[in-house]
Design a protein around this motif. Sequence first.
Motif, short mmCIF file in Angstrom:
data_model
loop_
_atom_site.label_atom_id
_atom_site.label_comp_id
_atom_site.label_asym_id
_atom_site.label_seq_id
_atom_site.Cartn_x
_atom_site.Cartn_y
_atom_site.Cartn_z
N GLU A 66 10.38 29.09 -9.32
CA GLU A 66 10.33 28.23 -10.40
C GLU A 66 11.79 27.69 -11.21
N ASN A 125 10.64 20.89 -12.82
CA ASN A 125 9.85 20.41 -13.67
C ASN A 125 10.55 19.32 -14.06
N GLU A 157 6.06 19.56 -10.79
CA GLU A 157 5.88 19.98 -11.99
C GLU A 157 6.18 19.35 -13.36
N ASP A 187 1.58 21.05 -14.69
CA ASP A 187 1.95 21.96 -15.97
C ASP A 187 1.57 22.15 -17.46
N LYS A 208 -1.92 24.35 -12.88
CA LYS A 208 -1.28 25.77 -13.56
C LYS A 208 -1.96 25.62 -14.59
N GLU A 244 -0.25 30.61 -15.55
CA GLU A 244 1.36 30.83 -16.30
C GLU A 244 1.29 32.39 -17.17
#
Length: 297
Positions: A66, A125, A157, A187, A208, A244
Motif C-alpha cells: 500500500e 488510497n 482503496e 478500507d 480491509k 490491517e
Amino acid sequence: FADSAMYKAKDEGRDNFQFYSSDMTDKALELILMEANLRQALEKNEFIIYFQPITNAKTNRLVGLESLIRWMHPEKGLIPPDKFIPLAEETGLIIPIDQWVMKQAMLQVVDWYKEGLNPGLLSLNMSSLQLKGDEFIPFIEDLLKSTNCNPEWIQIEITESQIMKKPEEAISILNQVSALGITLAIDDFGTGFSSLSQLKRLPIDKLKIDRSFVKELPNDEEDVAISKAIIALAKTLDLHLIAEGAETIEQVNFLMNHGCDYIQGYYFSKPLPQKEMREYIIKHSQQIIENTKNFVI
Ligand code: C2E
Ligand code: MG
Ligand code: MG
Ligand code: MG
C-alpha cells in the motif's frame, strides 16, 4: 486617479477588515495558512511515498503493497498523513495530492516490474472527493496509459465511511473503475455503518478489516466476535479479506485460524521508504510469473 486609488485602498481596507473580522475564527485563519503550506508542499515536491507490504501469512510471501503518503517538512521533519490529510480533504487539495501519489506510485511499481521484480498489487488510497464529477475516470485512464501501468497491477482503496457519504455516486464511479480492470477494496471496514444491501451493490473485491478490531485480538471478546463476523460476511459475499494492523504472532495466528490469510501490519513490516521496499520485495516476493492475475490477490 486619486479617486480610484482611494477606492482601491478602501476596498483593500474592507477586505482586510473582513479578513480579520471577529466572525473569522482562529481555526479558519489557521486553515488558510495550512492550506497555503500544503499547496506549497505539493509545488516544492515535499511529499514522499512509503510502501507497506501486504503478506499472505500462509506462505509468508509478499502479495502487494500500500502506498502511504508522508510530508517531508523542511523544518518539522516527517509529518504523518493523519496530521494533514483531514485538512487536505476539507480544502479539496486532497484531489491533486492523491493524483500525485497515484502517479508516483504507479511509476515506481512499473520500474520495479521493468527490473524483473514482483511487487504484487499496488494499493492506492482514494478520497471520496474524487467520486464527485466526471474527472476521475479520464484521469485514471490517461495515467495508466502514460505510466504504462497495467490496470491489473492496481487496487484502489476507499473507506467505508467515505462511500456511505454518497453511495449512489460512489457506486456509479466505482463501477467504471472496476470496468477498467482495477481491483477495489473497502478500507477501514467495520467503522462506516454500511448496510448489507448497500455492500451487495458495490462492485468491490475486497474488505480491509480495520486496525481497531485487530488491536486487542485475541483477548478482547468483542473484537473476537466482530472480526469473526466480518470474516463470515466476506465469505458470504465472496469477498477477499485483508486484516490491517497485526503486530503480534498471536494476532496473525488468530486471523489465519479464522480464515483471513492476507495481512498488513507491523508484524510483517512497517511502511518503508522506496529503497527499503525494494530490498523487501527482493527478499519476500514470489517469482515473476507469466500471468499477473495468478498472484493478484
Ligand atoms: P489506512 O489507509 O487505513 O492505512 C493504514 C495505516 O495503518 C497506515 O498509517 C499504517 O502505517 C498503519 N498501520 C499498518 N499496520 C499497522 C500496525 O501493525 N500497527 C499500527 N499501529 N499501525 C499500522 P499511516 O501511513 O499513518 O496512514 C494513515 C491514514 O492516512 C491511512 O490509513 C489513510 O487513510 C491516510 N492516507 C495515507 N496516505 C494517503 C494517500 O495517499 N491518500 C489518501 N487519501 N489518504 C492517505
Ligand atoms: Mg488504506
Ligand atoms: Mg485502513
Ligand atoms: Mg485509516
